[in-house]
Design an enzyme around this catalytic site. Structure first.
Site, mmCIF file in Angstrom:
data_model
loop_
_atom_site.group_PDB
_atom_site.id
_atom_site.type_symbol
_atom_site.label_atom_id
_atom_site.label_comp_id
_atom_site.label_asym_id
_atom_site.label_seq_id
_atom_site.Cartn_x
_atom_site.Cartn_y
_atom_site.Cartn_z
ATOM 1 N N ARG A 137 11.647 69.033 57.903
ATOM 2 C CA ARG A 137 12.739 69.968 58.132
ATOM 3 C C ARG A 137 12.391 71.359 57.633
ATOM 4 N NH1 ARG A 137 17.801 67.316 56.781
ATOM 5 N NH2 ARG A 137 17.498 66.781 58.960
ATOM 6 N N TYR A 138 11.678 71.415 56.536
ATOM 7 C CA TYR A 138 11.333 72.695 55.915
ATOM 8 C C TYR A 138 9.876 73.019 56.232
ATOM 9 C CZ TYR A 138 15.566 71.986 53.087
ATOM 10 O OH TYR A 138 16.853 71.793 52.664
ATOM 11 N N ARG A 141 7.057 71.333 53.404
ATOM 12 C CA ARG A 141 7.188 70.046 52.719
ATOM 13 C C ARG A 141 7.865 69.020 53.626
ATOM 14 N NH1 ARG A 141 10.692 73.871 51.479
ATOM 15 N NH2 ARG A 141 12.772 73.492 50.648
ATOM 16 N N CYS A 150 15.957 48.915 48.390
ATOM 17 C CA CYS A 150 16.472 49.532 47.169
ATOM 18 C C CYS A 150 16.797 48.424 46.166
ATOM 19 C CB CYS A 150 17.739 50.332 47.442
ATOM 20 S SG CYS A 150 17.398 52.018 47.973
ATOM 21 N N CYS A 154 23.845 51.759 46.906
ATOM 22 C CA CYS A 154 24.933 52.680 46.575
ATOM 23 C C CYS A 154 25.871 52.735 47.773
ATOM 24 C CB CYS A 154 24.385 54.075 46.290
ATOM 25 S SG CYS A 154 23.136 54.093 44.991
ATOM 26 N N CYS A 157 25.609 55.808 50.179
ATOM 27 C CA CYS A 157 24.229 56.206 50.496
ATOM 28 C C CYS A 157 24.130 56.932 51.834
ATOM 29 C CB CYS A 157 23.339 54.975 50.544
ATOM 30 S SG CYS A 157 21.649 55.366 51.046
ATOM 31 N N ARG A 159 21.571 57.163 53.553
ATOM 32 C CA ARG A 159 20.706 56.404 54.473
ATOM 33 C C ARG A 159 21.128 54.952 54.564
ATOM 34 N NH1 ARG A 159 16.440 59.283 51.785
ATOM 35 N NH2 ARG A 159 16.635 61.375 52.653
ATOM 36 N N ASP A 318 27.583 63.239 51.386
ATOM 37 C CA ASP A 318 27.368 63.315 52.833
ATOM 38 C C ASP A 318 28.430 62.503 53.591
ATOM 39 O OD1 ASP A 318 25.099 64.940 52.703
ATOM 40 O OD2 ASP A 318 23.771 63.220 52.396
ATOM 41 N N ASP A 355 24.194 69.366 51.899
ATOM 42 C CA ASP A 355 23.121 69.158 52.862
ATOM 43 C C ASP A 355 23.813 69.293 54.221
ATOM 44 O OD1 ASP A 355 20.577 68.660 53.807
ATOM 45 O OD2 ASP A 355 20.238 67.031 52.374
ATOM 46 N N LYS A 362 19.569 71.963 52.789
ATOM 47 C CA LYS A 362 20.454 72.109 51.629
ATOM 48 C C LYS A 362 20.901 73.564 51.475
ATOM 49 C CE LYS A 362 18.047 68.358 49.283
ATOM 50 N NZ LYS A 362 16.988 68.124 50.297
HETATM 51 C C1 LIG Z 1 15.947 67.541 50.152
HETATM 52 C C2 LIG Z 1 14.879 67.536 51.149
HETATM 53 C C3 LIG Z 1 13.617 68.075 50.859
HETATM 54 C C4 LIG Z 1 13.283 68.694 49.530
HETATM 55 O O1 LIG Z 1 14.051 69.845 49.302
HETATM 56 P P1 LIG Z 1 13.844 70.688 47.965
HETATM 57 O O2 LIG Z 1 14.941 71.721 48.007
HETATM 58 O O3 LIG Z 1 12.473 71.289 48.025
HETATM 59 O O4 LIG Z 1 13.981 69.753 46.818
HETATM 60 C C5 LIG Z 1 12.668 68.059 51.855
HETATM 61 N N1 LIG Z 1 12.922 67.536 53.069
HETATM 62 C C6 LIG Z 1 14.128 67.029 53.377
HETATM 63 C C7 LIG Z 1 14.358 66.486 54.745
HETATM 64 C C8 LIG Z 1 15.138 67.003 52.432
HETATM 65 O O5 LIG Z 1 16.335 66.459 52.730
#
Ligand SMILES: *Cc1c(COP(=O)(O)O)cnc(C)c1O
Length: 397
Positions: A137-138, A141, A150, A154, A157, A159, A318, A355, A362
């Site tokens: 998504r980002y 990372r 798990c 929870c 959850c 997921r 969520d 989120d 986020k």
């Molecule tokens: C939360 C999340 C991350 C990590 O986000 P950070 O703000 O760097 O901790 C990376 N990918 C996804 C899909 C996430 O939901």
């Protein structure tokens, strides 16, 4: 030359045994009453804890008196899936269906009520998934969903769609595809290993996975997302820590929801991880009637810092199907953050985020601190609501 004698090592986390809770669990008493014949050594074996997770209404009904809304969710035609480690079950108040820990793991019939805007995959993770097991998504990372397993489920959850499917679609093929994807994308410098809970994997599998990820030159840091130190602290063995510390820089984000989770066992698990040089962060879901209260949240954050866990995120819950009874207003969340900021250590204040449904990532939330901005100055509001002015540098040209 003068010699300095160091004091003996303190017992890790010895101070954190429920100083304020009304219900004080007695672990030995719980074990001998509900698990007669199970030795302390077996109880402390994480594989025994996993193999003996509580999944049936019969077993949980022996341990606590089920309220009607709990019984209806576990019996008859509904039968919502449940899993709780015996250790975590020992932290449940048998007489109070409103206790935070209890509500977080015992299903209630409220979960079958779908409210407006709720969906199974609210963050649209499945749509941001270039290959199975990866959510990208980002820019730099990825989230790597390594298992559907798990230690405890929870109820809120995000997921839960993965566990309620009744099967775990993640196997060796998914792992290899995900690792190949990361290796083929040099922009990925941070891999968040999550699930499910990766610390439910065996030492061997975890070591194999981390070795493969560490071999990728452009991966700078690894992170593991887990609730295991809270629900299965027995898993944090010296052997596990000795494996994990070979993959530094490795960070751990631990899911905590309530100060009752910070038992001596949990504090010891955190101490082992911290002593292994693993920076620990927390993730907390804001939950109605469980932790949406300034004193409870403050106590949780303080106990986390005592366990050397740095509060990281506070999540607005969520909107998964049947989550309305867990969700609290954003105004309340802002009030809680406002009750921490300035009133206690900055280290104790997590970032409050939503989120964004639909896959926006986020988004941090804070009460407005900017009163006015422009004409060479900014007017800002402090934690007490007082307003101050900061003179900005004069712009050239
Ligand atoms: C939360 C999340 C991350 C990590 O986000 P950070 O703000 O760097 O901790 C990376 N990918 C996804 C899909 C996430 O939901």
């Amino acid at each position: 030359m003068e010699t300095t004698v160091l004091p003996p090592d303190p017992e890790p986390g010895g101070k954190t045994l429920f100083p304020s809770a009304e219900f004080v669990p007695n672990r030995d008493c719980f074990r001998s009453r509900f698990y007669p014949g199970i030795s302390q050594a077996l109880w402390n074996d994480w594989k025994w804890q996993m193999a003996n997770r509580i999944t049936t209404p019969e077993k949980i009904g022996q341990i606590l008196s089920l309220a009607p809304e709990e019984r209806d969710a576990l019996e008859g035609s509904v039968r919502l899936p449940m899993a709780i480690t015996p250790y975590y079950a020992g932290l449940i108040d048998p007489d109070d269906p409103g206790q935070g820990i209890r509500r977080s793991v015992i299903p209630t019939i409220m979960e079958v009520e779908k409210s407006a805007g709720e969906e199974a995959d609210p963050l649209h993770e499945d749509l941001s998934s270039p290959v199975p097991g990866i959510v990208h998504r980002y820019p730099d990372r990825v989230l790597f969903l390594t298992t559907g397993m798990c230690a405890s489920y929870c109820r809120y959850c995000t997921r839960s769609r993965m566990v309620t499917d009744g099967h775990c679609p993640i196997g060796e093929r998914v792992w290899n595809g995900a690792i190949d994807y990361i290796a083929a994308h040099p922009e990925i410098r941070d891999v968040l290993v999550s699930g499910g809970d990766p610390l439910t994997l065996s030492d061997e599998k975890l070591q194999w996975l981390l070795t493969r990820l560490r071999r990728i030159r452009h991966v700078e840091i690894l992170r593991i997302g887990t609730k295991v130190p809270a629900v299965l602290p027995q898993r944090i063995t010296p052997r596990l820590v000795s494996i994990l510390k070979r993959f530094h820089p490795l960070y751990l984000s631990i899911h905590f929801i309530h100060p009752d989770e910070l038992t001596p066992d949990c504090a010891q698990a955190c101490a082992r991880l911290a002593d292994g040089g693993i920076p620990l962060g927390s993730q907390t879901v804001l939950l109605k009637g469980i932790n949406d209260d300034v004193p409870v949240m403050k106590e949780l954050m303080h106990r986390l810092l005592q366990a050397r866990v740095r509060p990281y995120y506070l999540y607005q819950c969520d909107p998964i199907p049947g989550s309305a009874h867990f969700r609290t207003s954003v105004a309340r969340g802002l009030e809680i953050i406002g009750g921490l900021r300035g009133y206690t250590s900055g280290y104790a204040v997590p970032t409050y985020v939503i989120d964004a449904p639909g896959g926006g990532g986020k988004v941090p939330l804070m009460a407005d601190s900017i009163v006015e901005h422009g004409n060479g100055s900014i007017r800002i509001r402090n934690y007490e609501g007082k307003v101050f002015t900061y003179p900005e540098p004069v712009q050239e040209g």
